[in-house]
Design a protein around this motif. Sequence first.
Motif, PDB file in Angstrom:
ATOM      1  N   UNK A 282       1.778   9.542  -9.637  1.00  0.00           N
ATOM      2  CA  UNK A 282       2.521   9.143 -10.889  1.00  0.00           C
ATOM      3  C   UNK A 282       2.429   7.791 -10.039  1.00  0.00           C
ATOM      4  N   UNK A 283       3.501   6.794 -11.256  1.00  0.00           N
ATOM      5  CA  UNK A 283       3.093   5.464 -10.915  1.00  0.00           C
ATOM      6  C   UNK A 283       4.341   5.427 -10.127  1.00  0.00           C
ATOM      7  N   UNK A 284       4.272   4.282  -9.417  1.00  0.00           N
ATOM      8  CA  UNK A 284       6.417   3.428  -8.595  1.00  0.00           C
ATOM      9  C   UNK A 284       5.956   2.870 -10.106  1.00  0.00           C
ATOM     10  N   UNK A 285       7.708   2.536  -9.229  1.00  0.00           N
ATOM     11  CA  UNK A 285       8.088   0.871 -10.288  1.00  0.00           C
ATOM     12  C   UNK A 285       7.794  -0.243  -9.446  1.00  0.00           C
ATOM     13  N   UNK A 286       6.867  -1.271 -10.163  1.00  0.00           N
ATOM     14  CA  UNK A 286       6.562  -1.743  -9.529  1.00  0.00           C
ATOM     15  C   UNK A 286       7.890  -2.885  -8.637  1.00  0.00           C
TER      16      UNK A 286
ATOM     17  N   UNK B  40       0.825  -1.158   0.128  1.00  0.00           N
ATOM     18  CA  UNK B  40      -0.315   0.227   0.147  1.00  0.00           C
ATOM     19  C   UNK B  40       0.912   1.542   0.374  1.00  0.00           C
ATOM     20  N   UNK B  41       0.686   2.189  -1.009  1.00  0.00           N
ATOM     21  CA  UNK B  41       1.162   3.151  -0.572  1.00  0.00           C
ATOM     22  C   UNK B  41       0.468   4.343   0.462  1.00  0.00           C
TER      23      UNK B  41
ATOM     24  N   UNK C  35      -5.011  -3.287  -9.701  1.00  0.00           N
ATOM     25  CA  UNK C  35      -6.231  -1.732  -9.466  1.00  0.00           C
ATOM     26  C   UNK C  35      -5.730  -0.727  -8.621  1.00  0.00           C
ATOM     27  N   UNK C  36      -5.234  -0.883  -7.694  1.00  0.00           N
ATOM     28  CA  UNK C  36      -4.019  -0.133  -6.456  1.00  0.00           C
ATOM     29  C   UNK C  36      -3.641   0.936  -7.123  1.00  0.00           C
ATOM     30  N   UNK C  37      -2.735   0.689  -8.119  1.00  0.00           N
ATOM     31  CA  UNK C  37      -2.077   1.266  -8.999  1.00  0.00           C
ATOM     32  C   UNK C  37      -3.469   2.117 -10.037  1.00  0.00           C
ATOM     33  N   UNK C  38      -4.382   1.426 -10.625  1.00  0.00           N
ATOM     34  CA  UNK C  38      -5.397   1.979 -11.426  1.00  0.00           C
ATOM     35  C   UNK C  38      -5.915   3.550 -10.360  1.00  0.00           C
TER      36      UNK C  38
END
Length: 201
Positions: free
Chosen positions: A177-181, A26-27, A166-169
């Motif tokens: 901004x996205x975080x790297x997986x 979780x972010x 889904x959390x990234x969506x």
Amino acid sequence: MAPAVGETEEPAEFRRAVEQMRTAALRPEIELEDMPRPRNLAPFSAAFSAEVVVDDEELGGGRIVLLHDPDGHEAWEGTFRFVTLSRAELEPEMATDPLLPEVGWTWLTEALHLHGAQYVAPSGTVSRATSQGFGGLEGQIARTEIEIRASWTPVGDDLAAHMQAWLDLLCTCAGLPPLPPAGSDGEGVVPMPSRSALRDR
């Protein structure tokens, strides 16, 4: 998640799938909670809700439901099915983009691809709704929200990747901004923009 009186005991593969979903990272901006499981959609189900919060302001949110039918479901093409809702307020310039529905759907498919979440039988809708105040609310600034409703059947055993996508969506819809997986070449944490930075885009 013990079954209620009169319910069939949950299969081990379903319990394992739910636990995998719980392992998703979780972010700091994500607030995740369990939801009451939906009835009559499948023999077994689990549901979660999430909100994206920055500087004590909710920027978006949604819910994700995992359905499981041990006997399989012809329309699903499998025994598991994800059903999701993602929503967020849009910046004015994005609200008028005629390609917004296509872009919104791409946010979902790219998030699944980024996390290596394989799937079949995807379906869904992308819509936008604008609210304008009248009368006592006439001075209220018009707001436009994007809403992505989607479902898909996961392939393989890594359901945590689908939860992570889904959390990234949710975060993408909210403008973060996205975080790297995990395990990717990306290092470090992408700084989160302040509320004013998000508004000034």
